[in-house]
Design a protein around this motif. Structure first.
Motif, PDB file in Angstrom:
ATOM      1  N   SER A 152       0.834  -1.219  -0.216  1.00 48.77           N
ATOM      2  CA  SER A 152       0.188  -0.216  -0.050  1.00 48.77           C
ATOM      3  C   SER A 152       0.892   1.182  -0.002  1.00 48.77           C
ATOM      4  CB  SER A 152      -1.023  -0.083   1.220  1.00 48.77           C
ATOM      5  OG  SER A 152      -0.309   0.131   2.464  1.00 48.77           O
ATOM      6  N   THR A 153       2.138   1.133   0.383  1.00 52.58           N
ATOM      7  CA  THR A 153       3.051   2.156   0.372  1.00 52.58           C
ATOM      8  C   THR A 153       4.007   2.568  -0.590  1.00 52.58           C
ATOM      9  OG1 THR A 153       4.405   1.307   1.921  1.00 52.58           O
ATOM     10  CG2 THR A 153       2.614   2.760   2.975  1.00 52.58           C
ATOM     11  N   GLU A 154       3.986   1.480  -1.500  1.00 49.94           N
ATOM     12  CA  GLU A 154       4.950   1.221  -2.682  1.00 49.94           C
ATOM     13  C   GLU A 154       5.345   2.628  -3.354  1.00 49.94           C
ATOM     14  OE1 GLU A 154       5.650  -2.526  -5.327  1.00 49.94           O
ATOM     15  OE2 GLU A 154       3.647  -2.029  -5.185  1.00 49.94           O
ATOM     16  N   GLU A 155       4.400   3.292  -3.895  1.00 52.12           N
ATOM     17  CA  GLU A 155       4.672   4.433  -4.400  1.00 52.12           C
ATOM     18  C   GLU A 155       5.390   5.644  -3.701  1.00 52.12           C
ATOM     19  OE1 GLU A 155       1.289   5.911  -6.538  1.00 52.12           O
ATOM     20  OE2 GLU A 155       1.019   4.133  -7.792  1.00 52.12           O
ATOM     21  N   GLU A 156       4.815   5.781  -2.510  1.00 50.57           N
ATOM     22  CA  GLU A 156       5.479   6.618  -1.444  1.00 50.57           C
ATOM     23  C   GLU A 156       6.846   6.285  -1.020  1.00 50.57           C
ATOM     24  OE1 GLU A 156       4.391   8.489   3.058  1.00 50.57           O
ATOM     25  OE2 GLU A 156       2.929   7.066   2.059  1.00 50.57           O
ATOM     26  N   THR A 157       7.036   5.104  -0.985  1.00 49.68           N
ATOM     27  CA  THR A 157       8.320   4.649  -0.322  1.00 49.68           C
ATOM     28  C   THR A 157       9.252   4.368  -1.326  1.00 49.68           C
ATOM     29  OG1 THR A 157       7.915   2.626  -0.276  1.00 49.68           O
ATOM     30  CG2 THR A 157       7.521   3.677   1.657  1.00 49.68           C
TER      31      THR A 157
END
Length: 368
Positions: free
Chosen positions: A244-249
């Motif tokens: 769920s946080t791939e794009e952010e991290t």
């Protein structure tokens, strides 16, 4: 901020019902509201390995001092069905209360106690009045609980607004449910219980996380760039969070076709030069042992989280244990060095995950 329970300076609330009634979400939202008001919280969900039906409950303890576990008793039960009342009435402290739907009949013989208070609420009636789905009874119950302890309902409403941001109709309906449950409690049961929770003002700087989420955050902080795993409770939430946080991290998180594939991909990513990690439970770890030995032979540093289940074989999939520690120390064929760390609380889940990455990198070994 103030917390006054039946027995001391903490208040313990149990929310119970059937799987599918939003119990975990309700408990987390309540915990966020209490934390936002300056209180400390500790919560845990108890649920069997089913999708719908059967009994689930979430226990939340809050205090103006740090809380590290739930106790053996609770001060308030928010019961979404009769089963919750009958299963947990013996855990209720003398002087505690039970919120339940007024359409449910509970006899004194069934209750078996005369030192607790039954507090019937129109949970279903309020939902019908606001024309909401039945699941919103949990929100009405939260409002009832907040009204009974005198906590600021506006803090709870702000948490709901954040949780459902961009979905105005859902926010409006939940606000109405909270307000009506709260209002009914203040009108009919304002002095029914000797429980008190007060807020010291709003703060959004603090977070409430599970152990799995703390591990995921630790991996992000440690610079992990590749994560591969096959879903297996109780470790699946690490995969869910990192995807769920791939794009952010900027991390690549992959759900593989098996645990064997997961660890082999992690070994490959590590060999290619990036920090890599996987997570699984006992049965999945059994399948990973050959690849773990491969990682040792190639000196590929990696981190493997082992979320332990009770019992052998499939075990109890939705519960946790500590029985696999020696397995983690001795797993895989051949002798080779490794590091095994065992967090004792949520905070350690974060810090020891970072340390596991650093130790694996420094000594070119595997950390579990």
């Amino acid at each position: 901020m103030t917390a006054k329970g039946v027995k001391g300076s903490s208040v313990s609330i149990l929310i119970g019902g059937e799987a599918g009634q939003g119990l975990s979400r309700s408990g987390i939202l309540l915990g966020k509201a209490l934390m936002r008001g300056g209180l400390h919280v500790f919560g845990s969900i108890d649920y069997p390995s089913v999708i719908r039906g059967s009994h689930n409950f979430y226990t939340l303890t809050t205090s103006d001092e740090e809380v590290h576990s739930n106790g053996d008793s609770v001060d308030l039960i928010l019961a979404l069905n009769k089963e919750t009342v009958l299963l947990h009435v013996d855990e209720l402290s003398p002087g505690g209360g039970i919120v339940y739907d007024e359409g449910v009949e509970i006899s004194s013989e069934e209750l078996g106690r005369d030192d607790v208070q039954l507090l019937p609420f129109p949970l279903t009636g309020i939902v019908k009045e606001i024309e909401g789905p039945e699941v919103i009874r949990n929100t009405v119950a939260l409002g009832a609980g907040l009204g009974l302890v005198g906590y600021d309902v506006e803090v709870m409403k702000s948490v709901i607004s954040d949780a459902f941001a961009g979905r105005d109709a859902i926010i409006e309906m939940n606000h109405a449910a909270i307000e009506m449950g709260y209002g009914y409690a203040r009108e009919h049961y304002a002095d029914a219980l000797s429980l008190e929770l007060t807020s010291s003002g709003g703060s959004t700087d603090r977070i409430i996380v599970t152990g799995n989420e703390a591990v995921a955050l630790g991996a992000i902080a440690a610079g992990c760039r590749f994560y591969a795993a096959y879903p297996m409770t109780p470790a699946s939430a690490v995969l869910h969070y990192l995807i769920s946080t791939e794009e952010e991290t900027g991390m690549t998180a992959v759900q593989t076709e098996s645990e064997i594939s997961a660890l082999n991909m992690v070994v490959g990513a590590s060999y290619a030069g990036v920090r890599a990690m996987t997570a699984t439970s006992g049965g999945g770890f059994c399948l990973m042992t050959e690849a773990l030995s491969l990682a040792a032979m190639t000196e590929s540093p990696l981190v493997l989280m082992l979320g332990q289940r009770p019992g052998p074989s499939t075990g109890l999939a939705t519960y946790t244990a500590q029985g696999d520690l020696l397995f983690a120390v001795h797993a895989a064929h051949g002798e080779f060095p490794r590091v095994v760390v065992a967090p004792g609380d949520v905070e350690e889940c974060f810090h020891l995950t970072v340390e596991a990455f650093n130790l694996a990198e420094r000594y070119q070994i595997q950390s579990s």
